[in-house]
Design an enzyme around this catalytic site. Sequence first.
Site, PDB file in Angstrom:
ATOM      1  CG  ASN A 114     -30.038 -16.281  13.754  1.00  0.00           C
ATOM      2  OD1 ASN A 114     -30.880 -15.461  13.364  1.00  0.00           O
ATOM      3  ND2 ASN A 114     -30.230 -17.073  14.775  1.00  0.00           N
ATOM      4  CG  HIS A 161     -30.643 -13.323   6.155  1.00  0.00           C
ATOM      5  ND1 HIS A 161     -31.526 -12.832   7.086  1.00  0.00           N
ATOM      6  CD2 HIS A 161     -31.390 -13.566   5.047  1.00  0.00           C
ATOM      7  CE1 HIS A 161     -32.750 -12.785   6.575  1.00  0.00           C
ATOM      8  NE2 HIS A 161     -32.689 -13.236   5.334  1.00  0.00           N
ATOM      9  CB  CYS A 210     -13.778  -8.455  -3.547  1.00  0.00           C
ATOM     10  SG  CYS A 210     -13.356  -7.023  -4.559  1.00  0.00           S
ATOM     11  CB  CYS A 249     -10.199  -6.546  -2.709  1.00  0.00           C
ATOM     12  SG  CYS A 249      -9.887  -8.123  -3.523  1.00  0.00           S
ATOM     13  N   GLY A 282     -37.821 -18.535  17.213  1.00  0.00           N
ATOM     14  CA  GLY A 282     -37.206 -17.231  17.451  1.00  0.00           C
ATOM     15  C   GLY A 282     -37.142 -16.326  16.239  1.00  0.00           C
ATOM     16  CB  THR A 283     -37.956 -16.131  12.942  1.00  0.00           C
ATOM     17  OG1 THR A 283     -38.082 -15.147  11.895  1.00  0.00           O
ATOM     18  CG2 THR A 283     -38.893 -17.298  12.663  1.00  0.00           C
ATOM     19  CB  SER A 284     -40.457 -11.158  13.821  1.00  0.00           C
ATOM     20  OG  SER A 284     -39.577 -10.816  12.764  1.00  0.00           O
ATOM     21  N   PRO A 316     -41.568 -16.610  22.620  1.00  0.00           N
ATOM     22  CG  PRO A 316     -40.102 -15.162  23.754  1.00  0.00           C
ATOM     23  CD  PRO A 316     -40.188 -16.094  22.590  1.00  0.00           C
TER      24      PRO A 316
END
Length: 259
Positions: free
Chosen positions: A108, A125, A133, A154, A194-196, A221
């Site tokens: 995330n 990520h 820049c 920049c 909570g990650t695919s 879930p």
Amino acid sequence: MTEIEQAAELIADAAANGQPIVAFTGAGVSQESGVPTFHGSNGIWQKYDPGQVATFDGFLDDPALCWRFHEELRALCLRSRPNPAHLALAWIERALSTHAPTPVVTQNIDGLHRAAGSTRVLELHGSCHRMRCIECEFSSDEMPTQFGVLPPSCGECGALLRPDVVWFGEQLPSDAMAEAHRLAESAGVMLVIGTSATVQPAASLPVVALRQGAALIEVNPEQTPLTPMVDLSLQGPAGTTLPQLAEAVGTLLNSAPGE
Ligand code: OAD
């Protein structure tokens, strides 16, 4: 014994042996903070073309469009607050601090794990709260509340600034990925939350942990490609499941030896 209690026992046993408890998180952990997930029927990629807003070529084609997308996401992240899932992970870190490290490796970019109080967070990520820049070494986490003009340029060299996030087709920051690998290899337990578990190379980390003997506990879930491999699948929203897990870990830590 419930599945939550079994998960708590795996965590407490590994921590008692000084083995890291590594949380590997994705967009689902922030869903209950109001930050949408990427894939799935209400996902961000249903509304936006990732080729346009999450690749370097897309950015070069239309930097203003790409920045508008990222600014919308950043504004949402700034308005969002950590939910009980983020807070439970930070609580587990504090509760186990004398036993074992409990780092969070996240895909995330929203900054919510740190906002919740987790102190060891690897952002694989990047972060929507940083920019850099495309030409020189300039980077900064001092972003204005709102840019006057998009795309920004920049102040050092005049080239385009970009969000400091990892787009499709780009390398992950090598130091963060190397550290994430080390953590996956040394983990006693990896919590996959909570990650695919579909976007590489981050998605390979649970498999690395599994091969090195870690117990995998998934909190989601939905079923994912990892579900058949995990030791325990806690099927439910992270905002409900993780506080229950934290409470069960707390109960085990407070119980006298042999109880
Ligand atoms: P995804 O959108 O692929 O997956 C989100 C996962 O969260 C799904 O498995 C959902 O079932 C689950 N989920 C939804 N609500 C949840 C809740 N309340 N509690 C727990 N889980 C819940 O998101 P990621 O796996 O993070 O990359 O996606 C990985 C990467 O793909 C992202 O970092 C992004 C994206 O494209 C880039 O932009 C490079």
